[in-house]
Every structure is written in structure tokens, then in C-alpha cells.
Design an enzyme around this catalytic site. Structure first.
Site, PDB file in Angstrom:
ATOM      1  N   ARG A  63      68.756   8.530-106.312  1.00 49.87           N
ATOM      2  CA  ARG A  63      69.167   9.057-105.011  1.00 49.87           C
ATOM      3  C   ARG A  63      70.419   8.342-104.508  1.00 49.87           C
ATOM      4  NH1 ARG A  63      67.077  12.125-100.720  1.00 49.87           N
ATOM      5  NH2 ARG A  63      67.480  11.352 -98.617  1.00 49.87           N
ATOM      6  N   THR A 166      75.618  12.458 -91.298  1.00 51.36           N
ATOM      7  CA  THR A 166      75.635  13.037 -92.638  1.00 51.36           C
ATOM      8  C   THR A 166      77.024  12.993 -93.273  1.00 51.36           C
ATOM      9  OG1 THR A 166      76.034  15.230 -91.696  1.00 51.36           O
ATOM     10  CG2 THR A 166      73.743  14.632 -92.108  1.00 51.36           C
ATOM     11  N   GLU A 178      70.180  23.334 -98.648  1.00 51.02           N
ATOM     12  CA  GLU A 178      68.998  22.654 -99.189  1.00 51.02           C
ATOM     13  C   GLU A 178      68.143  23.713 -99.891  1.00 51.02           C
ATOM     14  OE1 GLU A 178      67.134  19.205 -99.661  1.00 51.02           O
ATOM     15  OE2 GLU A 178      68.181  19.129 -97.727  1.00 51.02           O
ATOM     16  N   TYR A 288      61.310  11.088 -99.056  1.00 49.41           N
ATOM     17  CA  TYR A 288      61.038  10.600 -97.706  1.00 49.41           C
ATOM     18  C   TYR A 288      59.843   9.650 -97.632  1.00 49.41           C
ATOM     19  CZ  TYR A 288      64.434  14.042 -95.992  1.00 49.41           C
ATOM     20  OH  TYR A 288      65.569  14.774 -95.752  1.00 49.41           O
TER      21      TYR A 288
END
Length: 313
Positions: A63, A166, A178, A288
Site C-alpha cells: 500500500r 488526498t 474506486e 482499513y
């Protein structure tokens, strides 16, 4: 004299970001393809630049390297002095801001599309940061209409205390794309096709807008973030319950008070309390867990946009 309510400057510079998160492979794959052969993303009179935002994370298929690139585009991080101990992603954010910004300046790119995948069952999702942006509401309406009857959801992340900073926020018009569900480090053909279509329709909209087409006033349904919900935890902070089977894969579906949210190992159900129906998104998103977010609660509302046209016509 034009009849449209909002006359906007024509769009000149567009960027398409892939690899903001290095293990979300659809955007990486598409951007690398477009860097080799950009024919399908070119539109007359428009500069469209595909760009890999976090190359080190892409190479590692993780990530990020030091911290989440998609959370460090605040003016404080962008203004920090270069030093050895700055996280890689903060240095990279400053480089990206130099190339495509600077943020909140006249010179910044008009539109940035930032391509992401989610492990959650969210289908095609457009992420909106400003509920009063007529241009983007019109664009999202165009994309949604073009994709119909396939659903395309709009997630509004405008919130008084949840600030995202962002990668795409350096543009005048930031667009998050997304698409899921797709595991991290995996490419699925159906997800690839959906994301590719979303970009095609978005670029077509910009092209029509620049050509002088007027878009009449419109309305779209959006899901606005209310709050993020953590997993139940024990005294030592470990997760004590998992997403309930009734909630798993039910992104965008109504969750009513009393409906199950979590399930403990001894079979106890933890239900939604309160008195309002919510619409969960990013349910059980893999990325998350470290952020302590099991899902986000949203509320459904309608946004209206005035008619728009290019100020050149």
C-alpha cells in the site's frame, strides 16, 4: 450570451493517477498501459497525462512504504523542508505537488482522476469532496447515466472533522475512482473493464464540455459520510468481533437500527443502535484494519447542479 447558469473555463490539463496505493493493481495496470499507448485516453485539445504516483510501493506491491500517500497532501506536509528523516511519501507528495499543483494555485491541473481498488463490495464508486461543485456533479451524472443500468455510486467525503488530504486534492477538480471488490495485489478482468469505462465516460464528458455542449441542471443521489465505525475490541485493543455475515458484502444497502453489525467468537451479535438507518460503505476493507475502521456509516441525500457550459462558447 449563454443561457447556462454556470460558465466554466474549458478544461486543459487532466492527469490520471495510478499506484497511489501500490497494491491496488487496476489503476497501476491501466496507467502503465496508457504510458505505453495512450490513444484511448486522448481527446482533441486536451492534455491527458497518466502517472504512477507511488513507484516504490508499486514495485514492492504494498500500500505504501512509510505512510499513506493519500493522506499527506495537506499544506503542512507539502511545505515541510526536505530532510533525510521525512517519510518517503511526504517527499513524493511534494514532488507530485510540484508537477501537478501547486495545491490551491492557478497553475494546478484542472482535473486529477485517482484510481483505486477496494476489497469491499462497492462496485463502481465515484468519490466527491465538495457537495457544491456543479461541474463535478454534472460529470458524475454523465458517468452514472452512461454506465446505466449498471450502478455507479457517489461517495461524498465532505465532513467537518474528517479531513483526508488526498493525492488528487491538488487539482481544481479532484475525482476519486474506486472499484471493487478486488483483493490487494490481484487483477480482475471485470473490475478492470469497469474502471476503464468510468475513465472513458469521464473523458467524453470533458470533451463534450470543451466542444461547447451545454449540460442542463441535474440531480444525483450521493452517500455522505457520517462517521467511521471501529471493530469491537478487548482490553488489550485486539479485535473482539468480526463483520456479521448479514453485513458482509452489503455496501450501499440500508442498515437499520437493530440489524446485526458484528459477531463475536462465542456467537454474540452486536447490532446497530440509535434510531436512524445508515448505508455502510468500505465494509471489511482490508486496508482499513490498521486505521481501525470496520466500515463507514453514510446517509443518502440528493445533490443538485445548475446547468453548465464552457465559457468559450
Amino acid at each position: 450570451m449563454t443561457s447556462c447558469h454556470v460558465a466554466e473555463e474549458p478544461i486543459k490539463k487532466v492527469a490520471i493517477f495510478g499506484g497511489t496505493h501500490g497494491n491496488e493493481l487496476t489503476g497501476v495496470f491501466l496507467v502503465k498501459h496508457w504510458l505505453e499507448d495512450g490513444a484511448e485516453i486522448q481527446r482533441a485539445g486536451l492534455e491527458v497525462k497518466p502517472f504512477i504516483t507511488n513507484p516504490r510501493a508499486v514495485k514492492k506491491c504494498s500500500r505504501y512504504i512509510d505512510c499513506d500517500l493519500n493522506r499527506v497532501f495537506d499544506l503542512e506536509n507539502l511545505g515541510k523542508n526536505r530532510s533525510e528523516d521525512l517519510p518517503y511519501e511526504v517527499i513524493r507528495a511534494q514532488e507530485i505537488n510540484h508537477l501537478f499543483g501547486p495545491k490551491e494555485s492557478e497553475d494546478s491541473y484542472d482535473i486529477i482522476f485517482d484510481l483505486h481498488n477496494t476489497t469491499s463490495n462497492m462496485g463502481c464508486t465515484l468519490i466527491l469532496e465538495d457537495s457544491k461543485n456543479d461541474f463535478l456533479i454534472q460529470m458524475f451524472h454523465y458517468i452514472k447515466t452512461s454506465l446505466a443500468p449498471s450502478p455507479c455510486y457517489v461517495y461524498l467525503i465532505e465532513h467537518p472533522s474528517l479531513k483526508y488530504a488526498t493525492t488528487r486534492s491538488i487539482a481544481k477538480y479532484p475525482v476519486g475512482i474506486e472499484v471493487g471488490p478486488q483483493p490487494q495485489g490481484v487483477l480482475r478482468a471485470d473490475i478492470l473493464d469497469q474502471m476503464r469505462k468510468m475513465i472513458k465516460h469521464a473523458l467524453d464528458f470533458i470533451h463534450h464540455f470543451n466542444e461547447g455542449k451545454e449540460f442542463p441542471s441535474c440531480a444525483i443521489e450521493v452517500y455522505k459520510i457520517m462517521e467511521k465505525v471501529d471493530y469491537p475490541r478487548n482490553e488489550s485493543g485486539e479485535i473482539a468481533a468480526v463483520i456479521h455475515p448479514n453485513l458482509q458484502d452489503q455496501d450501499w444497502k440500508p442498515l437499520h437500527p437493530g440489524d446485526p453489525m458484528f459477531l463475536t467468537l462465542d456467537g454474540k451479535t452486536i447490532a446497530l443502535d440509535g434510531d436512524c438507518t445508515v448505508y455502510p460503505v468500505f465494509v471489511n476493507e482490508a486496508a482499513y484494519y490498521e486505521k481501525k475502521e470496520a466500515f463507514a456509516k453514510t446517509t443518502k441525500l440528493t445533490l443538485n447542479a445548475k446547468s453548465i457550459c464552457s465559457s468559450l462558447h
